[in-house]
Design an enzyme around this catalytic site. Structure first.
Site, PDB file in Angstrom:
ATOM      1  N   PRO A 108      11.830 -34.594  29.742  1.00  0.00           N
ATOM      2  CA  PRO A 108      10.523 -34.982  29.196  1.00  0.00           C
ATOM      3  C   PRO A 108      10.553 -36.237  28.339  1.00  0.00           C
ATOM      4  O   PRO A 108       9.490 -36.738  27.950  1.00  0.00           O
ATOM      5  CB  PRO A 108      10.113 -33.752  28.369  1.00  0.00           C
ATOM      6  CG  PRO A 108      11.405 -33.053  28.052  1.00  0.00           C
ATOM      7  CD  PRO A 108      12.298 -33.300  29.216  1.00  0.00           C
TER       8      PRO A 108
ATOM      9  N   HIS B  80      -3.424 -43.920  23.102  1.00  0.00           N
ATOM     10  CA  HIS B  80      -2.381 -44.561  22.311  1.00  0.00           C
ATOM     11  C   HIS B  80      -2.043 -45.928  22.899  1.00  0.00           C
ATOM     12  O   HIS B  80      -1.723 -46.030  24.083  1.00  0.00           O
ATOM     13  CB  HIS B  80      -1.124 -43.697  22.278  1.00  0.00           C
ATOM     14  CG  HIS B  80      -1.294 -42.413  21.531  1.00  0.00           C
ATOM     15  ND1 HIS B  80      -0.231 -41.574  21.263  1.00  0.00           N
ATOM     16  CD2 HIS B  80      -2.381 -41.827  20.977  1.00  0.00           C
ATOM     17  CE1 HIS B  80      -0.673 -40.510  20.592  1.00  0.00           C
ATOM     18  NE2 HIS B  80      -1.962 -40.654  20.417  1.00  0.00           N
TER      19      HIS B  80
ATOM     20  N   TYR C 189       7.068 -47.167  30.520  1.00  0.00           N
ATOM     21  CA  TYR C 189       6.417 -46.054  29.839  1.00  0.00           C
ATOM     22  C   TYR C 189       4.978 -45.888  30.310  1.00  0.00           C
ATOM     23  O   TYR C 189       4.523 -44.770  30.557  1.00  0.00           O
ATOM     24  CB  TYR C 189       6.459 -46.273  28.324  1.00  0.00           C
ATOM     25  CG  TYR C 189       6.226 -45.015  27.525  1.00  0.00           C
ATOM     26  CD1 TYR C 189       7.302 -44.252  27.073  1.00  0.00           C
ATOM     27  CD2 TYR C 189       4.949 -44.570  27.217  1.00  0.00           C
ATOM     28  CE1 TYR C 189       7.107 -43.086  26.339  1.00  0.00           C
ATOM     29  CE2 TYR C 189       4.744 -43.408  26.490  1.00  0.00           C
ATOM     30  CZ  TYR C 189       5.820 -42.671  26.052  1.00  0.00           C
ATOM     31  OH  TYR C 189       5.614 -41.509  25.343  1.00  0.00           O
TER      32      TYR C 189
ATOM     33  N   LYS D 134       7.182 -38.332  32.420  1.00  0.00           N
ATOM     34  CA  LYS D 134       6.864 -38.738  33.786  1.00  0.00           C
ATOM     35  C   LYS D 134       6.479 -37.600  34.723  1.00  0.00           C
ATOM     36  O   LYS D 134       6.017 -37.864  35.840  1.00  0.00           O
ATOM     37  CB  LYS D 134       8.071 -39.483  34.391  1.00  0.00           C
ATOM     38  CG  LYS D 134       8.390 -40.796  33.714  1.00  0.00           C
ATOM     39  CD  LYS D 134       7.213 -41.737  33.769  1.00  0.00           C
ATOM     40  CE  LYS D 134       7.429 -42.989  32.961  1.00  0.00           C
ATOM     41  NZ  LYS D 134       6.186 -43.747  32.769  1.00  0.00           N
TER      42      LYS D 134
ATOM     43  N   TYR E  33       9.505 -41.326  18.361  1.00  0.00           N
ATOM     44  CA  TYR E  33      10.781 -40.913  18.942  1.00  0.00           C
ATOM     45  C   TYR E  33      11.871 -41.283  17.949  1.00  0.00           C
ATOM     46  O   TYR E  33      12.044 -42.464  17.630  1.00  0.00           O
ATOM     47  CB  TYR E  33      11.041 -41.628  20.264  1.00  0.00           C
ATOM     48  CG  TYR E  33      10.132 -41.227  21.406  1.00  0.00           C
ATOM     49  CD1 TYR E  33      10.570 -40.332  22.381  1.00  0.00           C
ATOM     50  CD2 TYR E  33       8.860 -41.766  21.537  1.00  0.00           C
ATOM     51  CE1 TYR E  33       9.761 -39.970  23.448  1.00  0.00           C
ATOM     52  CE2 TYR E  33       8.037 -41.412  22.599  1.00  0.00           C
ATOM     53  CZ  TYR E  33       8.491 -40.517  23.552  1.00  0.00           C
ATOM     54  OH  TYR E  33       7.688 -40.162  24.597  1.00  0.00           O
TER      55      TYR E  33
END
Length: 400
Positions: A292, A72, A384, A296, A201
């Site tokens: 979550p 991604h 991220y 990480k 998200y």
């Protein structure tokens, strides 16, 4: 039994450490309380940073991941009825994430362990650590009713939050931090078509939702719920109703299908600052947990292990204990930054029922800023995809 490094726990941390040590010619023994089929069959999420992908390739276990993983280049944030793409790759100079489930990583690492001709001792019980503050630490355990002892130079406690390793550090010395969130995550595995090429998200008035993928036909989705809630209260129809409502977009419909499994987990952050004591070194979930939201957990385990393996290799090569002495200091820099990012993502994306209208609008404005400001988007993106290990106490600007 005698070995150089005794490893407690055959999760990603313990298995990665064993493989890294093997490549340096360092002997190890791994013990694990569960049977092999359990550690390989427990489905867990897996969003891998570029660092973790590179490490798995470096130690020779990345072939299947590179064939079957989903790569991604970005993620999408949804709020106020609109979606905004964060271009991870463009904002970080080419870095991306790889979606490859944790249990698949474990399968690859277990196979690599057996390919080296070394075993894993499964189905152990009553594990205890002894003499960890000496140069001859020991691990005792039972298997099939018989008591065994491993004598070693070092012990790596990679046995998770509920394992015995961190509790071997005296209470008077052990420094811990725990934060519990008001949110729980209800997660499902479903036989459905892929919802989107990249993770979504969503911050919605009804609550948070995350749409992710496992394969072209198996998906992993989440919604935020009260962590005290009982999964029995959530029928499949109710779950899908919430997922549809929280991710709705004009002209787009979430594909649904049969739900294979569902559960609710509590959101928490935990950090053990006393990551080493004598010849005992704590790594992975035994040393830290993160919500979550920031993806990480496994990635922090990978960086812990890289630091620890480097220190052990230096010790056996030259006798230097410089990196081992600084293990916690080096690891904690990255851990606390990952904790901060996970806390920030959780706070930004989850509805807080105690917020007044002012606080709710501040939350939406934070999302708007992150999505419309290059600086805001880059901050999210670089955290991220993963921040680098800081081997020395210098700024990130100097280390890049």
């Amino acid at each position: 039994m005698r070995t150089q490094v005794g490893i407690i726990g055959a999760g990603p941390a313990g298995l990665m450490l064993a493989q890294l040590l093997h490549l340096q010619g360092i002997d190890s023994i791994i013990i694990e309380r569960k049977p092999r089929e359990d550690i390989e069959g427990t489905v867990k999420a897996g969003v891998l940073e570029q660092f973790t992908v590179d490490l798995l390739n470096e130690i020779g276990v990345g072939d299947r991941m590179m064939r079957e993983g989903h790569f991604h280049d970005g993620i999408e944030l949804q709020f106020s009825g609109k979606r905004h793409r964060i271009d991870l790759r463009g904002l970080t100079g080419g870095q991306r994430i790889t979606v490859y489930p944790q249990h698949e990583v474990i399968i690859d690492l277990v196979n690599a362990r057996f390919n080296t001709g070394r075993d894993i001792i499964f189905n152990v019980s009553e594990v205890s650590l002894h003499d960890v503050d000496t140069k001859e630490p020991k691990i005792r355990f039972k298997q099939n009713g018989e008591t065994h002892e491993i004598q070693c130079d070092f012990i790596a406690g990679c046995d998770g939050f509920h394992g015995p390793s961190r509790l071997a550090i005296p209470d008077s010395i052990r420094k811990e931090h725990l934060h519990l969130y008001a949110h729980g995550w209800l997660g499902i595995l479903t036989d459905a078509k892929q919802a989107n090429p990249e993770l979504i998200y969503s911050n919605h008035d009804r609550g948070f939702a995350l749409l992710s993928t496992r394969t072209s036909t198996l998906q992993r989705h989440y919604i935020s719920v009260d962590y005290h809630d009982d999964i029995a209260n959530w029928s499949d129809d109710r779950i899908w109703s919430e997922l549809h409502a929280r991710t709705a977009m004009d002209g787009w419909t979430l594909p649904d299908g049969p739900i294979n499994s569902k559960n609710i987990v509590q959101m928490r952050s935990y950090v053990l600052e006393t990551m080493n004591y004598g010849r005992l070194f704590i790594a992975g979930d035994a040393a830290h947990t993160v919500p979550p939201t920031g993806a990480k957990g496994l990635n922090l385990a990978a960086s812990d292990i890289k630091i620890l393996a480097t220190g052990l290799a230096e010790f056996y090569k030259s006798g230097s204990e410089d990196i081992l002495d600084r293990y916690a200091e080096i690891a904690l820099r990255r851990i606390w930054k990952a904790e901060r990012f996970s806390y920030w993502m959780t706070s930004m994306l989850h509805r807080n029922p105690n917020h007044d209208s002012f606080e709710r609008n501040i939350q939406l404005t934070e999302l708007d800023y992150v999505c419309t400001s290059v600086a805001g988007s880059k901050t999210l993106a670089e955290n991220y995809v993963g921040l680098p290990i800081q081997w020395e106490n210098k700024s990130l600007i100097e280390t890049k």
